[in-house]
Design a protein around this motif. Structure first.
Motif, PDB file in Angstrom:
ATOM      1  N   HIS A  81       0.834  -1.225   0.000  1.00  0.00           N
ATOM      2  CA  HIS A  81       0.000   0.000   0.000  1.00  0.00           C
ATOM      3  C   HIS A  81       0.863   1.267   0.000  1.00  0.00           C
ATOM      4  O   HIS A  81       0.368   2.346  -0.274  1.00  0.00           O
ATOM      5  CB  HIS A  81      -1.016  -0.011   1.160  1.00  0.00           C
ATOM      6  CG  HIS A  81      -0.457   0.327   2.506  1.00  0.00           C
ATOM      7  ND1 HIS A  81      -1.257   0.735   3.556  1.00  0.00           N
ATOM      8  CD2 HIS A  81       0.817   0.333   2.991  1.00  0.00           C
ATOM      9  CE1 HIS A  81      -0.495   0.971   4.616  1.00  0.00           C
ATOM     10  NE2 HIS A  81       0.747   0.731   4.306  1.00  0.00           N
ATOM     11  N   ASP A  82       2.151   1.112   0.328  1.00  0.00           N
ATOM     12  CA  ASP A  82       3.060   2.274   0.285  1.00  0.00           C
ATOM     13  C   ASP A  82       3.358   2.712  -1.144  1.00  0.00           C
ATOM     14  O   ASP A  82       3.912   3.793  -1.350  1.00  0.00           O
ATOM     15  CB  ASP A  82       4.428   1.921   0.909  1.00  0.00           C
ATOM     16  CG  ASP A  82       4.369   1.766   2.427  1.00  0.00           C
ATOM     17  OD1 ASP A  82       3.392   2.234   3.039  1.00  0.00           O
ATOM     18  OD2 ASP A  82       5.312   1.168   2.989  1.00  0.00           O
ATOM     19  N   TRP A  83       3.067   1.831  -2.120  1.00  0.00           N
ATOM     20  CA  TRP A  83       3.575   2.061  -3.483  1.00  0.00           C
ATOM     21  C   TRP A  83       2.452   2.053  -4.516  1.00  0.00           C
ATOM     22  O   TRP A  83       1.499   1.293  -4.396  1.00  0.00           O
ATOM     23  CB  TRP A  83       4.602   0.967  -3.847  1.00  0.00           C
ATOM     24  CG  TRP A  83       5.728   0.895  -2.853  1.00  0.00           C
ATOM     25  CD1 TRP A  83       5.787   0.104  -1.746  1.00  0.00           C
ATOM     26  CD2 TRP A  83       6.930   1.674  -2.849  1.00  0.00           C
ATOM     27  NE1 TRP A  83       6.960   0.327  -1.056  1.00  0.00           N
ATOM     28  CE2 TRP A  83       7.686   1.290  -1.711  1.00  0.00           C
ATOM     29  CE3 TRP A  83       7.463   2.655  -3.702  1.00  0.00           C
ATOM     30  CZ2 TRP A  83       8.922   1.847  -1.396  1.00  0.00           C
ATOM     31  CZ3 TRP A  83       8.694   3.214  -3.394  1.00  0.00           C
ATOM     32  CH2 TRP A  83       9.411   2.813  -2.259  1.00  0.00           C
ATOM     33  N   ASP A  84       2.636   2.861  -5.547  1.00  0.00           N
ATOM     34  CA  ASP A  84       1.703   2.846  -6.669  1.00  0.00           C
ATOM     35  C   ASP A  84       1.919   1.544  -7.463  1.00  0.00           C
ATOM     36  O   ASP A  84       2.871   0.788  -7.203  1.00  0.00           O
ATOM     37  CB  ASP A  84       1.930   4.092  -7.550  1.00  0.00           C
ATOM     38  CG  ASP A  84       0.655   4.480  -8.291  1.00  0.00           C
ATOM     39  OD1 ASP A  84      -0.311   3.690  -8.286  1.00  0.00           O
ATOM     40  OD2 ASP A  84       0.638   5.560  -8.905  1.00  0.00           O
ATOM     41  N   ALA A  90      -9.508   2.450   5.744  1.00  0.00           N
ATOM     42  CA  ALA A  90      -8.599   2.349   4.590  1.00  0.00           C
ATOM     43  C   ALA A  90      -8.826   3.489   3.599  1.00  0.00           C
ATOM     44  O   ALA A  90      -7.906   3.907   2.905  1.00  0.00           O
ATOM     45  CB  ALA A  90      -8.794   1.004   3.894  1.00  0.00           C
ATOM     46  N   LYS A  91     -10.057   4.006   3.555  1.00  0.00           N
ATOM     47  CA  LYS A  91     -10.337   5.090   2.596  1.00  0.00           C
ATOM     48  C   LYS A  91      -9.635   6.378   3.022  1.00  0.00           C
ATOM     49  O   LYS A  91      -9.307   7.214   2.177  1.00  0.00           O
ATOM     50  CB  LYS A  91     -11.852   5.300   2.462  1.00  0.00           C
ATOM     51  CG  LYS A  91     -12.512   4.127   1.747  1.00  0.00           C
ATOM     52  CD  LYS A  91     -14.020   4.238   1.673  1.00  0.00           C
ATOM     53  CE  LYS A  91     -14.586   3.023   0.944  1.00  0.00           C
ATOM     54  NZ  LYS A  91     -16.048   2.956   0.958  1.00  0.00           N
ATOM     55  N   TRP A  92      -9.397   6.538   4.301  1.00  0.00           N
ATOM     56  CA  TRP A  92      -8.627   7.703   4.781  1.00  0.00           C
ATOM     57  C   TRP A  92      -7.132   7.408   4.773  1.00  0.00           C
ATOM     58  O   TRP A  92      -6.324   8.281   4.452  1.00  0.00           O
ATOM     59  CB  TRP A  92      -9.106   8.114   6.183  1.00  0.00           C
ATOM     60  CG  TRP A  92     -10.397   8.860   6.098  1.00  0.00           C
ATOM     61  CD1 TRP A  92     -11.630   8.423   6.472  1.00  0.00           C
ATOM     62  CD2 TRP A  92     -10.595  10.175   5.556  1.00  0.00           C
ATOM     63  NE1 TRP A  92     -12.581   9.369   6.203  1.00  0.00           N
ATOM     64  CE2 TRP A  92     -11.977  10.462   5.645  1.00  0.00           C
ATOM     65  CE3 TRP A  92      -9.751  11.131   5.009  1.00  0.00           C
ATOM     66  CZ2 TRP A  92     -12.524  11.664   5.203  1.00  0.00           C
ATOM     67  CZ3 TRP A  92     -10.290  12.331   4.565  1.00  0.00           C
ATOM     68  CH2 TRP A  92     -11.661  12.590   4.667  1.00  0.00           C
ATOM     69  N   LEU A  93      -6.767   6.169   5.131  1.00  0.00           N
ATOM     70  CA  LEU A  93      -5.340   5.811   5.079  1.00  0.00           C
ATOM     71  C   LEU A  93      -4.825   5.953   3.648  1.00  0.00           C
ATOM     72  O   LEU A  93      -3.665   6.305   3.412  1.00  0.00           O
ATOM     73  CB  LEU A  93      -5.168   4.364   5.573  1.00  0.00           C
ATOM     74  CG  LEU A  93      -3.754   3.953   5.964  1.00  0.00           C
ATOM     75  CD1 LEU A  93      -3.181   4.874   7.030  1.00  0.00           C
ATOM     76  CD2 LEU A  93      -3.729   2.509   6.467  1.00  0.00           C
ATOM     77  N   ASP A  94      -5.711   5.718   2.693  1.00  0.00           N
ATOM     78  CA  ASP A  94      -5.363   5.867   1.286  1.00  0.00           C
ATOM     79  C   ASP A  94      -4.852   7.290   0.984  1.00  0.00           C
ATOM     80  O   ASP A  94      -3.928   7.474   0.190  1.00  0.00           O
ATOM     81  CB  ASP A  94      -6.604   5.552   0.434  1.00  0.00           C
ATOM     82  CG  ASP A  94      -6.334   5.685  -1.042  1.00  0.00           C
ATOM     83  OD1 ASP A  94      -5.439   4.972  -1.544  1.00  0.00           O
ATOM     84  OD2 ASP A  94      -6.988   6.515  -1.697  1.00  0.00           O
ATOM     85  N   ARG A 121      -1.148   3.517  -2.536  1.00  0.00           N
ATOM     86  CA  ARG A 121      -2.610   3.435  -2.579  1.00  0.00           C
ATOM     87  C   ARG A 121      -3.143   2.201  -1.853  1.00  0.00           C
ATOM     88  O   ARG A 121      -2.505   1.143  -1.834  1.00  0.00           O
ATOM     89  CB  ARG A 121      -3.108   3.425  -4.019  1.00  0.00           C
ATOM     90  CG  ARG A 121      -2.611   2.263  -4.871  1.00  0.00           C
ATOM     91  CD  ARG A 121      -3.234   2.248  -6.252  1.00  0.00           C
ATOM     92  NE  ARG A 121      -2.853   3.386  -7.082  1.00  0.00           N
ATOM     93  CZ  ARG A 121      -3.703   4.331  -7.511  1.00  0.00           C
ATOM     94  NH1 ARG A 121      -4.972   4.264  -7.205  1.00  0.00           N
ATOM     95  NH2 ARG A 121      -3.277   5.309  -8.264  1.00  0.00           N
ATOM     96  N   GLU A 122      -4.311   2.367  -1.242  1.00  0.00           N
ATOM     97  CA  GLU A 122      -5.068   1.219  -0.745  1.00  0.00           C
ATOM     98  C   GLU A 122      -5.834   0.671  -1.936  1.00  0.00           C
ATOM     99  O   GLU A 122      -6.181   1.414  -2.857  1.00  0.00           O
ATOM    100  CB  GLU A 122      -6.029   1.638   0.362  1.00  0.00           C
ATOM    101  CG  GLU A 122      -5.365   2.285   1.568  1.00  0.00           C
ATOM    102  CD  GLU A 122      -4.469   1.339   2.365  1.00  0.00           C
ATOM    103  OE1 GLU A 122      -4.670   0.109   2.280  1.00  0.00           O
ATOM    104  OE2 GLU A 122      -3.567   1.832   3.061  1.00  0.00           O
ATOM    105  N   ARG A 123      -6.106  -0.652  -1.935  1.00  0.00           N
ATOM    106  CA  ARG A 123      -6.664  -1.291  -3.136  1.00  0.00           C
ATOM    107  C   ARG A 123      -7.969  -2.040  -2.859  1.00  0.00           C
ATOM    108  O   ARG A 123      -8.155  -2.628  -1.794  1.00  0.00           O
ATOM    109  CB  ARG A 123      -5.636  -2.248  -3.741  1.00  0.00           C
ATOM    110  CG  ARG A 123      -4.413  -1.503  -4.278  1.00  0.00           C
ATOM    111  CD  ARG A 123      -3.343  -2.427  -4.839  1.00  0.00           C
ATOM    112  NE  ARG A 123      -2.313  -1.655  -5.543  1.00  0.00           N
ATOM    113  CZ  ARG A 123      -1.231  -1.126  -4.960  1.00  0.00           C
ATOM    114  NH1 ARG A 123      -1.010  -1.302  -3.680  1.00  0.00           N
ATOM    115  NH2 ARG A 123      -0.371  -0.415  -5.676  1.00  0.00           N
TER     116      ARG A 123
END
Ligand SMILES: C[S@@+](CC[C@H](N)C(=O)[O-])C[C@H]1O[C@@H](n2cnc3c(N)ncnc32)[C@H](O)[C@@H]1O
Length: 320
Positions: free
Chosen positions: A235-238, A275-279, A289-291
């Motif tokens: 999630h740290d990476w695109d 997760a929508k805010w962590l994104d 990004r979160e997926r």
């Protein structure tokens, strides 16, 4: 969704920055530790921590209005169940998280710009997140401690899977090694390798010679193992760098190796989800990004992995 009046919804969002900052300041000043033995006056707390009494009073009053600290009588505060979590002897890492959000992430969030694809953290701090941490050992150590929070649940989840005796588990980007140590304590038949950048703060926690540390970059090469854990890494990476990491795993992994991804699966629609805010934070730090489930399947598939099971927090995959 709860029945909040529309104005209250807006206000809760607008005041977010003040909350993050106030919470970070209270954590850094060690207010929860100072209140460990019982209620104290703001004058005393300010004197001891070098804070301005009026500023501290207003910060604590605001936090208390949300249940973090309580003003017992005018100018006298005590801990609450929530503020107790900010004590330095609490194992939940909230104090470190509060510092990370209030001091490190806060200026970077301020650089978020919907018209730019630049990385906000780089705009705000002049360098990428990992280099910034590498140049600041105290911040790196705080970050590593913050990441240890909540690992027990993740270790439980991993330990509940089926394991063969003597499997070697490689924790990629495993930080201090605390997650793997907790897994090995629950599963004495396993061995572990913690792989991370050389500057990661290592817990020399004794689990004998069953846990080893290897330094390097996951964009270059990885040790061989039977199972690969990626806990809060992808999630740290695109997508492009995330697929590059996965290809390095694929190259190191024997054909039957398992991939265990500990990350969120973003729920569809308007369902509330952290997760929508962590994104947004991932976007700010390095355009990570979160997926959603379909995004996970596409990403893993692009690097030669097939998803066997997917649920929020744990995705199990194998080489295809
Ligand atoms: C968000 S933290 C997650 C740490 C841990 N896995 C957890 O779940 O708490 C990401 C980790 O990736 C590591 N990392 C970043 N870039 C790396 C690289 N190029 N090679 C190896 N590790 C890297 C960081 O040092 C950090 O420990």
């Amino acid at each position: 969704m709860s029945e909040l009046p529309p104005e209250a919804r807006l206000w809760n969002l607008i005041r977010g920055a003040s909350g993050t900052k106030a919470f970070g300041i209270a954590a850094d000043l060690g207010v929860a530790d100072a209140l460990a033995a019982g209620p104290r006056s703001v004058a005393e707390l300010a004197d001891e921590s070098g804070a301005d009494p009026d500023t501290l009073q207003r910060i604590l009053r605001a936090l208390a209005s949300d249940g973090v600290f309580a003003e017992e009588k005018p100018g006298v505060f005590r801990n609450t169940e929530a503020s107790e979590l900010l004590r330095s002897d609490d194992t939940g890492s909230w104090r470190e998280f509060a510092h990370l959000f209030g001091e490190v992430c806060y200026p970077a969030v301020g650089a978020l710009d919907a018209r730019s694809t630049e990385v906000p953290f780089i705009r705000a701090c002049g360098t990428d997140f990992w280099s910034w941490l590498a140049a600041r050992p105290e911040e790196r150590s705080n970050f590593d401690k913050a990441m240890e929070g909540g690992r027990s649940e993740r270790a439980d989840r991993l330990a509940a899977l089926e394991w063969r005796a003597d499997e070697t588990v490689v924790d990629i980007g495993g930080g201090t090694g605390a997650l793997l140590r907790d897994l090995l304590e629950r599963r004495p038949e396993l061995r572990g390798v913690v792989f991370d950048l050389p500057e990661a703060d290592r817990t020399e926690a004794a689990v004998g010679d069953r846990l080893t540390f290897v330094s390097g970059s996951f964009f270059e090469r990885l040790p061989e193992g039977d199972a690969y854990v990626l806990s809060r890494i992808l999630h740290d990476w695109d997508d492009e760098p995330a697929a590059a990491i996965l290809r390095v795993v694929r190259a190191a992994a024997p054909g039957e190796a398992r991939l265990l991804v500990l990350d969120s699966v973003v729920p569809p629609g308007n369902e509330p989800s952290g997760a929508k805010w962590l994104d947004i934070l991932m976007l700010v730090l390095q355009r990570g990004r979160e997926r959603t489930e379909s995004q996970w399947r596409a990403l893993l598939g692009s690097a030669g992995f097939g998803v066997d099971e997917i649920e929020d927090g744990l995705i199990q995959a194998t080489c295809r």
